[in-house]
Design a protein around this motif. Structure first.
Motif, short mmCIF file in Angstrom:
data_model
loop_
_atom_site.label_atom_id
_atom_site.label_comp_id
_atom_site.label_asym_id
_atom_site.label_seq_id
_atom_site.Cartn_x
_atom_site.Cartn_y
_atom_site.Cartn_z
N LYS A 315 0.48 -1.19 0.23
CA LYS A 315 0.23 0.19 0.20
C LYS A 315 0.83 1.53 -0.17
N ALA A 316 1.83 1.21 1.00
CA ALA A 316 2.77 2.78 0.63
C ALA A 316 3.80 2.93 -0.12
N GLY A 317 4.04 1.56 -1.07
CA GLY A 317 4.61 1.51 -2.36
C GLY A 317 3.89 2.30 -3.11
N PHE A 318 2.50 1.43 -3.20
CA PHE A 318 1.82 2.28 -4.46
C PHE A 318 1.27 3.59 -4.50
N GLN A 319 1.31 4.12 -3.13
CA GLN A 319 0.87 5.28 -3.13
C GLN A 319 2.08 6.42 -3.68
N GLU A 320 3.34 5.56 -3.07
CA GLU A 320 4.76 6.40 -3.15
C GLU A 320 4.92 6.36 -4.80
N GLN A 321 4.88 4.98 -5.98
CA GLN A 321 4.80 5.10 -6.93
C GLN A 321 3.83 5.75 -8.02
N THR A 322 2.92 5.84 -7.40
CA THR A 322 1.58 6.11 -8.17
C THR A 322 0.96 7.32 -7.90
N GLY A 323 1.54 7.51 -6.70
CA GLY A 323 0.62 9.03 -6.31
C GLY A 323 -0.84 9.40 -5.62
N PHE A 324 -1.56 7.28 -6.12
CA PHE A 324 -2.61 7.19 -5.61
C PHE A 324 -2.87 6.37 -4.38
N ASP A 325 -4.01 6.20 -3.89
CA ASP A 325 -4.29 4.76 -2.31
C ASP A 325 -4.97 4.32 -3.30
N ILE A 326 -4.37 3.07 -3.13
CA ILE A 326 -4.66 2.06 -3.39
C ILE A 326 -6.62 1.61 -3.23
N ARG A 327 -6.97 1.93 -1.83
CA ARG A 327 -8.23 2.03 -1.76
C ARG A 327 -9.20 3.06 -2.00
N THR A 328 -8.51 3.86 -2.00
CA THR A 328 -9.18 5.19 -3.15
C THR A 328 -10.02 4.57 -4.47
N LEU A 329 -9.06 3.81 -5.20
CA LEU A 329 -8.89 3.28 -6.46
C LEU A 329 -10.02 2.74 -5.89
N GLY A 330 -9.57 1.19 -5.38
CA GLY A 330 -10.99 0.38 -5.50
C GLY A 330 -12.27 0.35 -4.71
N GLY A 331 -12.19 1.91 -4.17
CA GLY A 331 -14.35 1.94 -4.18
C GLY A 331 -14.28 0.84 -2.55
N GLU A 332 -15.28 1.08 -3.10
CA GLU A 332 -16.51 0.15 -1.94
C GLU A 332 -16.51 -1.33 -2.27
N ALA A 333 -16.32 -1.11 -3.77
CA ALA A 333 -16.01 -2.70 -3.49
C ALA A 333 -14.58 -3.80 -3.06
N ILE A 334 -13.57 -3.17 -2.78
CA ILE A 334 -13.00 -3.38 -1.77
C ILE A 334 -13.40 -4.35 -0.47
N ASP A 335 -14.05 -3.62 0.45
CA ASP A 335 -14.53 -3.77 1.68
C ASP A 335 -15.77 -5.03 1.30
N ARG A 336 -16.02 -4.98 -0.43
CA ARG A 336 -17.28 -5.84 -0.79
C ARG A 336 -16.40 -7.25 -0.36
N PHE A 337 -15.64 -7.41 -1.38
CA PHE A 337 -14.24 -7.98 -1.58
C PHE A 337 -14.02 -9.20 -0.31
N LEU A 338 -13.50 -7.62 0.56
CA LEU A 338 -12.99 -8.13 1.76
C LEU A 338 -14.29 -8.93 2.38
N ALA A 339 -15.61 -8.75 2.67
CA ALA A 339 -16.54 -9.22 3.76
C ALA A 339 -16.80 -10.72 2.85
N ARG A 340 -16.12 -10.62 1.53
CA ARG A 340 -17.05 -12.03 0.45
C ARG A 340 -15.29 -13.24 1.35
N GLY A 341 -14.71 -12.32 1.27
CA GLY A 341 -13.67 -13.15 1.80
C GLY A 341 -12.52 -13.50 0.73
N TRP A 342 -12.76 -12.98 -0.42
CA TRP A 342 -11.86 -13.11 -1.60
C TRP A 342 -10.43 -12.36 -1.34
N LEU A 343 -10.79 -10.84 -0.88
CA LEU A 343 -9.70 -10.05 -0.27
C LEU A 343 -9.00 -9.83 0.95
#
Length: 368
Positions: A315-343
Motif C-alpha cells: 500500500k505505501a509503495g503503491f502510493q509512493e510510486q503512483t500517487g494514488f491510494d489503493i483504497r481510493t482506486l478500489g472504492g467500495e468494491a474492496i470492502d465488498r471483496f473483504l467481506a466475501r473473503g476474496w481479499l
C-alpha cells in the motif's frame, strides 16, 4: 523478443505465429535487425525473454544470428541477469541446442510440456510424448541453471486423477519453476470452433476449480512457493522477467505482435508476421497501436498487475510510486471483496486470499 515460428499451431493457441513458413526466417532476422537498430545505441538489459511462437524451433545457424543481434543491441548484465527462452520439448531432444543456449548466456528455459499424459497431449495437439518431456527436463538441467515447466489443466477428457499424476510427475522431474494454466477457448482458434459445434466439450467449472486447488496444495508441499496466480517456484527461481511486468516496470518489445511499455506509453506491433515484415521492409513503423495512459489509468493497471502476485499490493509503495491510494482506486468494491473473503488487508498490504485466487478476474476487473 517475439520469435513467431512454430512447427504447427496447436488447437488452443491464439498467439502470434506462423507454422510451415520457415522460408520467412531469413526475412524475419533481417527485419529484426532493422527494428533493433531504431534503438540507435545498445541498451543493457537486466532481463531478456525470448517468447513466441517457439524460439527453439529455429535452426542452429538462425539461433546464432538471433543471439548475435541480441548481444549487439540488448546485452544483458553479465553479473545480474535473467535470459529466458521458451522451448518445445522435441527441439531439445538433441543436446545441440541446449549447448548453444548455454554458450549464448541463456540461464532459464521455459519448456512447454503442458501434460505428461499422452492422451491429453494428443487432445492438445502436442507433438511430444510424456516420456520425452521427462527426459528433456532431465537433460536440460545439465546445461541450464533454471528450468521452468508449463502445464495446462481443464483439458477436455482430463480427470482429476490424471491431473494429479501430471503434477506428481512434474514434481518428480524437479524443475525449478512450474506454471499451471487453465485451458481457455479463445475466439479464432480451432478449439473455439469445435466447442461451438459441440465436438469438444469443456470441463465443468467445479472440476477445473478442484484442479487448481490441487495444484495450490501439492506444489507448495513439494517446495514450490506460489508467488503469482499461476506460478510456483523453488526459492530464488521466480521468473524475474514476469515480476517486472507485474510490478509495472518499463519494457521493450520487438518482433511481430510484441508489446512494449515505456514512459507510460503502451505500444503494440502488428500481429501479422507478413504485415510486420512488409512495414519494416518499406521503412515504416511496425506499430499498429499506441496508447499513452494518464496517471490514474497507470495506477489502476499497476493495481491489477500487483494483485496477480500472491504478495499483493504494497500500500505505501503503491502510493509512493503512483500517487494514488489503493483504497481510493478500489472504492467500495474492496470492502465488498473483504467481506466475501476474496481479499485480505494487513497494515502494509492488500492481497487476494486463497479463495480469491479462484475468482481473480472478477476482483481485478473492479480496479479497471
Amino acid at each position: 523478443m517475439h520469435v513467431p515460428f512454430c512447427a504447427h499451431r496447436c488447437g488452443y493457441c491464439d498467439f502470434t505465429l506462423v507454422s510451415g513458413r520457415d522460408d520467412l526466417v531469413d526475412d524475419y532476422l533481417n527485419a529484426l535487425d532493422t527494428e533493433l537498430a531504431t534503438l540507435e545505441t545498445p541498451r543493457p538489459m537486466k532481463s531478456l525473454f525470448l517468447g513466441g511462437g517457439t524460439p527453439s524451433h529455429l535452426a542452429i545457424p538462425d539461433l546464432l544470428t538471433l543471439f548475435e543481434l541480441l548481444a549487439e543491441w540488448l546485452p544483458v548484465d553479465d553479473d545480474d541477469n535473467e535470459l529466458s527462452v521458451e522451448a518445445n520439448p522435441l527441439d531439445l531432444v538433441s543436446e545441440e541446442k541446449l549447448q548453444l543456449f548455454a554458450e549464448c548466456g541463456v540461464n532459464r528455459i521455459s519448456i512447454g510440456v503442458q501434460s505428461f499424459d499422452d492422451a491429453i497431449l494428443k487432445t492438445l495437439e502436442r507433438d511430444h510424448t510424456g516420456q520425452q518431456a521427462v527426459d528433456v527436463i532431465k537433460t536440460a538441467k545439465v546445461f541450464i541453471d533454471s528450468i521452468a515447466v508449463d502445464l495446462i489443466f481443464g483439458v477436455p477428457g482430463q480427470s482429476l486423477d490424471v491431473w494429479e499424476q501430471t503434477l506428481d510427475l512434474a514434481i518428480e522431474a524437479n524443475p525449478m519453476h512450474i506454471s499451471t494454466y487453465g485451458l481457455t477457448f479463445e475466439k479464432g482458434t480451432s478449439f473455439w470452433t469445435r466447442r461451438e459445434k459441440g465436438t469438444l466439450l469443456p470441463l465443468v467449472p467445479e472440476l477445473e476449480r478442484e484442479m487448481y486447488a490441487l495444484a495450490m496444495e501439492k506444489l507448495p508441499a513439494a517446495g514450490f512457493v506460489q508467488y503469482e496466480i499461476s506460478n510456483f517456484a523453488k526459492p530464488g527461481h521466480a521468473c524475474r522477467h514476469n515480476i517486472g511486468y507485474w510490478t509495472g516496470q518499463p519494457f521493450f518489445g520487438f518482433g511481430p505482435g510484441a508489446a512494449q511499455y515505456l514512459d507510460g506509453c503502451r505500444e503494440l506491433n502488428h500481429r501479422s508476421v507478413t504485415n510486420w515484415l512488409k512495414r519494416i521492409e518499406a521503412g515504416e513503423s511496425p506499430m499498429v497501436e499506441s496508447e499513452r495512459l494518464d496517471p490514474e489509468d497507470r495506477a489502476r493497471e499497476r493495481a491489477v498487475l500487483n494483485l496477480r502476485q500472491v504478495a499483493g499490493v504494497d500500500k505505501a509503495g503503491f502510493q509512493e510510486q503512483t500517487g494514488f491510494d489503493i483504497r481510493t482506486l478500489g472504492g467500495e468494491a474492496i470492502d465488498r471483496f473483504l467481506a466475501r473473503g476474496w481479499l485480505e488487508e494487513t497494515a502494509t498490504h492488500l492481497r487476494l486470499t486463497r479463495e480469491g485466487r479462484f475468482v481473480a478476474d472478477t476482483v481485478v476487473a473492479e480496479f479497471l
